[in-house]
Scaffold this motif. Structure first.
Motif, PDB file in Angstrom:
ATOM      1  N   GLY A  28      16.675  -4.817  -2.586  1.00  0.00           N
ATOM      2  CA  GLY A  28      15.725  -5.212  -3.620  1.00  0.00           C
ATOM      3  C   GLY A  28      16.230  -5.056  -5.034  1.00  0.00           C
ATOM      4  N   GLY A  29      17.394  -4.410  -5.225  1.00  0.00           N
ATOM      5  CA  GLY A  29      17.914  -4.224  -6.576  1.00  0.00           C
ATOM      6  C   GLY A  29      18.501  -2.841  -6.741  1.00  0.00           C
ATOM      7  N   PHE A  30      18.748  -2.426  -7.986  1.00  0.00           N
ATOM      8  CA  PHE A  30      19.177  -1.058  -8.244  1.00  0.00           C
ATOM      9  C   PHE A  30      18.059  -0.096  -7.833  1.00  0.00           C
ATOM     10  N   LYS A  31      18.440   1.099  -7.410  1.00  0.00           N
ATOM     11  CA  LYS A  31      17.449   2.122  -7.079  1.00  0.00           C
ATOM     12  C   LYS A  31      16.561   2.381  -8.295  1.00  0.00           C
ATOM     13  N   TYR A  32      15.270   2.362  -8.086  1.00  0.00           N
ATOM     14  CA  TYR A  32      14.226   2.575  -9.098  1.00  0.00           C
ATOM     15  C   TYR A  32      14.028   1.390 -10.038  1.00  0.00           C
ATOM     16  N   ASP A  33      14.777   0.315  -9.888  1.00  0.00           N
ATOM     17  CA  ASP A  33      14.642  -0.776 -10.854  1.00  0.00           C
ATOM     18  C   ASP A  33      13.436  -1.646 -10.528  1.00  0.00           C
ATOM     19  N   ARG A  34      12.510  -1.727 -11.461  1.00  0.00           N
ATOM     20  CA  ARG A  34      11.302  -2.553 -11.373  1.00  0.00           C
ATOM     21  C   ARG A  34      10.564  -2.363 -10.052  1.00  0.00           C
ATOM     22  N   VAL A  35      10.433  -1.088  -9.665  1.00  0.00           N
ATOM     23  CA  VAL A  35       9.684  -0.756  -8.452  1.00  0.00           C
ATOM     24  C   VAL A  35       8.195  -0.595  -8.755  1.00  0.00           C
ATOM     25  N   LEU A  36       7.834  -0.539 -10.049  1.00  0.00           N
ATOM     26  CA  LEU A  36       6.443  -0.437 -10.465  1.00  0.00           C
ATOM     27  C   LEU A  36       6.100  -1.582 -11.413  1.00  0.00           C
ATOM     28  N   MET A  37       4.832  -1.960 -11.423  1.00  0.00           N
ATOM     29  CA  MET A  37       4.398  -3.077 -12.261  1.00  0.00           C
ATOM     30  C   MET A  37       2.927  -2.897 -12.605  1.00  0.00           C
ATOM     31  N   ILE A  38       2.546  -3.302 -13.804  1.00  0.00           N
ATOM     32  CA  ILE A  38       1.142  -3.318 -14.205  1.00  0.00           C
ATOM     33  C   ILE A  38       0.565  -4.683 -13.858  1.00  0.00           C
ATOM     34  N   PRO A 103      -3.393   5.510  -7.838  1.00  0.00           N
ATOM     35  CA  PRO A 103      -4.686   6.207  -7.911  1.00  0.00           C
ATOM     36  C   PRO A 103      -5.356   5.987  -9.269  1.00  0.00           C
ATOM     37  N   ILE A 104      -6.614   6.377  -9.352  1.00  0.00           N
ATOM     38  CA  ILE A 104      -7.418   6.106 -10.545  1.00  0.00           C
ATOM     39  C   ILE A 104      -6.799   6.689 -11.806  1.00  0.00           C
ATOM     40  N   ARG A 105      -6.249   7.907 -11.745  1.00  0.00           N
ATOM     41  CA  ARG A 105      -5.739   8.553 -12.958  1.00  0.00           C
ATOM     42  C   ARG A 105      -4.617   7.746 -13.601  1.00  0.00           C
ATOM     43  N   LEU A 106      -3.775   7.123 -12.790  1.00  0.00           N
ATOM     44  CA  LEU A 106      -2.686   6.309 -13.326  1.00  0.00           C
ATOM     45  C   LEU A 106      -3.219   4.996 -13.884  1.00  0.00           C
ATOM     46  N   ASN A 107      -4.141   4.384 -13.169  1.00  0.00           N
ATOM     47  CA  ASN A 107      -4.715   3.128 -13.648  1.00  0.00           C
ATOM     48  C   ASN A 107      -5.470   3.337 -14.964  1.00  0.00           C
ATOM     49  N   GLN A 108      -6.155   4.456 -15.085  1.00  0.00           N
ATOM     50  CA  GLN A 108      -6.882   4.737 -16.325  1.00  0.00           C
ATOM     51  C   GLN A 108      -5.927   4.953 -17.500  1.00  0.00           C
ATOM     52  N   PHE A 109      -4.793   5.567 -17.254  1.00  0.00           N
ATOM     53  CA  PHE A 109      -3.802   5.802 -18.308  1.00  0.00           C
ATOM     54  C   PHE A 109      -3.349   4.480 -18.922  1.00  0.00           C
ATOM     55  N   PHE A 110      -2.986   3.517 -18.083  1.00  0.00           N
ATOM     56  CA  PHE A 110      -2.506   2.232 -18.595  1.00  0.00           C
ATOM     57  C   PHE A 110      -3.657   1.357 -19.092  1.00  0.00           C
ATOM     58  N   SER A 111      -4.829   1.484 -18.497  1.00  0.00           N
ATOM     59  CA  SER A 111      -5.992   0.731 -18.982  1.00  0.00           C
ATOM     60  C   SER A 111      -6.358   1.170 -20.394  1.00  0.00           C
ATOM     61  N   HIS A 112      -6.237   2.469 -20.671  1.00  0.00           N
ATOM     62  CA  HIS A 112      -6.529   2.985 -22.011  1.00  0.00           C
ATOM     63  C   HIS A 112      -5.522   2.438 -23.028  1.00  0.00           C
ATOM     64  N   ILE A 113      -4.262   2.372 -22.657  1.00  0.00           N
ATOM     65  CA  ILE A 113      -3.234   1.868 -23.573  1.00  0.00           C
ATOM     66  C   ILE A 113      -3.456   0.399 -23.896  1.00  0.00           C
ATOM     67  N   LEU A 114      -3.773  -0.391 -22.872  1.00  0.00           N
ATOM     68  CA  LEU A 114      -3.925  -1.841 -23.063  1.00  0.00           C
ATOM     69  C   LEU A 114      -5.345  -2.251 -23.414  1.00  0.00           C
ATOM     70  N   GLN A 115      -6.282  -1.299 -23.362  1.00  0.00           N
ATOM     71  CA  GLN A 115      -7.682  -1.584 -23.690  1.00  0.00           C
ATOM     72  C   GLN A 115      -8.254  -2.677 -22.804  1.00  0.00           C
ATOM     73  N   LYS A 116      -7.910  -2.619 -21.533  1.00  0.00           N
ATOM     74  CA  LYS A 116      -8.476  -3.514 -20.524  1.00  0.00           C
ATOM     75  C   LYS A 116      -8.230  -2.901 -19.158  1.00  0.00           C
ATOM     76  N   ASN A 117      -9.005  -3.309 -18.191  1.00  0.00           N
ATOM     77  CA  ASN A 117      -8.853  -2.763 -16.846  1.00  0.00           C
ATOM     78  C   ASN A 117      -7.608  -3.337 -16.169  1.00  0.00           C
ATOM     79  N   VAL A 118      -6.680  -2.468 -15.860  1.00  0.00           N
ATOM     80  CA  VAL A 118      -5.443  -2.879 -15.177  1.00  0.00           C
ATOM     81  C   VAL A 118      -5.146  -1.896 -14.055  1.00  0.00           C
ATOM     82  N   GLN A 119      -4.193  -2.275 -13.221  1.00  0.00           N
ATOM     83  CA  GLN A 119      -3.729  -1.406 -12.142  1.00  0.00           C
ATOM     84  C   GLN A 119      -2.219  -1.242 -12.238  1.00  0.00           C
ATOM     85  N   LEU A 120      -1.746  -0.086 -11.801  1.00  0.00           N
ATOM     86  CA  LEU A 120      -0.318   0.122 -11.610  1.00  0.00           C
ATOM     87  C   LEU A 120      -0.031  -0.087 -10.138  1.00  0.00           C
ATOM     88  N   ARG A 121       1.049  -0.809  -9.847  1.00  0.00           N
ATOM     89  CA  ARG A 121       1.387  -1.106  -8.449  1.00  0.00           C
ATOM     90  C   ARG A 121       2.820  -0.694  -8.138  1.00  0.00           C
TER      91      ARG A 121
END
Length: 369
Positions: A28-38, A103-121
Motif C-alpha cells: 500500500g505504500g511506505f509504512k504509515y504513509d497516508r494510512v489515515l484520512m479525514i 472513536p468519538i474523541r478523535l472525530n470531535q478533535f478534527f470537527s472542532h478544527i474544521l468547524q464541521k462534522n467530520v470523521q477520521l478514518r
C-alpha cells in the motif's frame, strides 16, 4: 550518480509530512504513509483542497501512535486499536472501498478544527482499496498511487521559471532524487532504489493543492506554480504534470543516499509548449461583473479565487475541474482555461479552472436548496 536526497511520509492525508532517513516499503505504500484520512460522515474524502488549514497540522510517529499537533500547541495521540472494527464504505476520487472509523474523541478533535462534522478514518491492516490501472496493487488513502517521485533538478528548473518562491514539499512527494538531468524521469519505466524495484505508472497530474504555502496555508500569487507549469507541462488532454506516480514490485526499505538504478526506459510523454513572451505573465487588471456587481480582478488567478478574495462564495468541492460544482455562465468576455474540461456547453465554465483574459461578465448559477 543519481541518489535519493529526501524521503517523506504523510501519515494523515493532507496534513504535514514527516522527513525520514530510511523508510520501509510495505503493501500500500511506505509504512504509515497516508494510512489515515479525514472524511465526511458518509465516507467521502476531505483534503486541504477544501480546507487548506489542514496543511498546518503537524504529525509525528511516537511508539506506533500518530500524534497530531496544532499551532496552539494542542495535540492528540491516535492509537490504531481504538478504531471501530467494522468495514465502512469510503471514497477517494470515485474509488470505492472500506475503512475503519475513529472513536468519538478523535472525530470531535478534527470537527472542532474544521468547524464541521467530520470523521477520521484508518485504512486498516487488510487494504481493500486498489489502484485503478493495477487491480492487484493495494493503495492507502493516497490520491491514486502509492509512491510519488520528484526530481530536484526538475524542481530547480521550475523555480527558475516561476516568479514565486517555491518549496519542494508543496508537491507532497515521497521520494526526492538528485543527480539526474531535469525531467530525465519522463523517460524512465522501471527503476531500483535500495532493494526495491519500482514501476513508473504515469506522470502525476497536479492540482490547486500545489499552490498553497505549506507553512501559512495561504495560496501563492498568480496561481503558482500551476501558472508556470502549464506553459511547458500541459499534455494534449489539458492535464498539468509534475513528478511520477509509481508502484513497487516488492517490499523492502530505501534510505537517503541510496543509488537510483534505471532498469528500463520508455518514450517520454509529449507536452504542449506555450511559453509566454519574455517568460513574463500578464499582470493586467480586469473587471469581473456578476448580478449587477463589479469587482476589480486580474489576469493571473482563477475566477473562483478572485471571488473568494472579495468574500463572494459559490459552491465548489474539488477545485481541480472535476466535480463541476463551481460552474458559472460566461455572458461576456474571454477566459483562459487551465484544463480542457473547464469549458462546458451553453457558455458554462468552471470558475476554479478559468482565468479571465480581460473584462468578463458572468452569471452565478443558483443551486437548488
Amino acid at each position: 550518480m543519481i541518489t535519493v536526497s529526501q524521503l517523506f511520509i504523510y501519515p494523515i492525508k493532507s496534513l504535514a509530512g514527516i522527513p525520514l532517513n530510511i523508510s520501509e516499503v510495505v503493501k500500500g505504500g511506505f509504512k504509515y504513509d497516508r494510512v489515515l484520512m479525514i472524511s465526511e460522515p458518509d465516507g467521502t474524502f476531505i483534503t486541504a483542497r477544501q480546507f487548506p488549514e489542514l496543511l498546518k497540522l503537524k504529525t509525528a510517529i511516537v511508539n506506533n501512535s500518530i500524534v497530531v499537533s496544532t499551532l496552539n500547541n494542542e495535540s492528540i495521540a491516535i492509537q490504531f486499536d481504538e478504531f471501530i472494527e467494522t468495514n465502512e464504505p469510503t471514497e477517494v476520487w470515485g474509488n470505492h472501498f472500506t475503512s475503519h472509523i475513529a472513536p468519538i474523541r478523535l472525530n470531535q478533535f478534527f470537527s472542532h478544527i474544521l468547524q464541521k462534522n467530520v470523521q477520521l478514518r484508518w485504512i486498516g491492516t487488510n487494504l481493500t482499496r486498489r489502484t485503478k490501472r493495477y487491480p492487484q496493487t493495494p493503495v492507502s488513502f493516497a490520491d491514486g498511487y502509492p509512491y510519488l517521485l520528484l526530481n530536484e533538478a526538475s524542481f530547480n528548473h521550475l523555480q527558475q521559471r516561476c516568479s514565486e518562491k517555491l518549496d519542494i514539499q508543496q508537491f507532497r512527494s515521497n521520494i526526492i532524487i538528485q543527480g539526474a538531468l531535469p525531467f530525465a524521469e519522463d523517460g524512465w519505466k522501471t527503476i531500483k532504489i535500495g532493494d526495491v524495484i519500482f514501476d513508473i505508472v504515469k506522470p502525476c497530474s497536479r492540482c490547486v493543492l500545489t499552490t498553497f504555502n505549506i507553512n501559512t496555508a495561504k495560496p501563492l500569487a498568480n496561481n503558482e506554480p500551476l501558472n508556470t507549469l502549464r506553459h511547458f507541462r500541459t499534455d494534449e488532454q489539458g492535464e498539468i504534470d509534475f513528478g511520477m506516480n509509481m508502484i513497487a514490485r516488492n517490499v523492502g526499505s530505501i534510505s537517503i543516499d541510496d543509488p537510483v538504478e534505471i532498469i528500463e526506459r520508455q518514450p517520454a510523454k509529449k507536452y504542449i509548449k506555450s511559453f509566454p513572451e519574455n517568460n513574463q505573465f500578464n499582470h493586467k487588471q480586469c473587471n469581473i461583473t456578476f448580478e449587477n456587481n463589479t469587482i476589480k480582478g486580474n489576469q493571473q488567478q482563477t475566477i473562483l479565487e478572485q471571488l473568494e478574495q472579495h468574500n463572494i462564495t459559490i459552491p465548489y468541492s474539488c477545485r481541480v475541474g472535476i466535480c463541476g460544482k463551481c460552474a458559472v455562465v460566461l455572458k461576456e468576455g474571454k477566459v483562459n482555461p487551465l484544463t480542457q474540461s473547464a469549458i462546458k456547453r451553453n457558455h458554462h465554465i468552471l470558475a476554479c479552472s478559468c482565468i479571465p483574459e480581460g473584462d468578463i461578465n458572468i452569471e452565478l448559477i443558483k443551486k437548488p436548496q
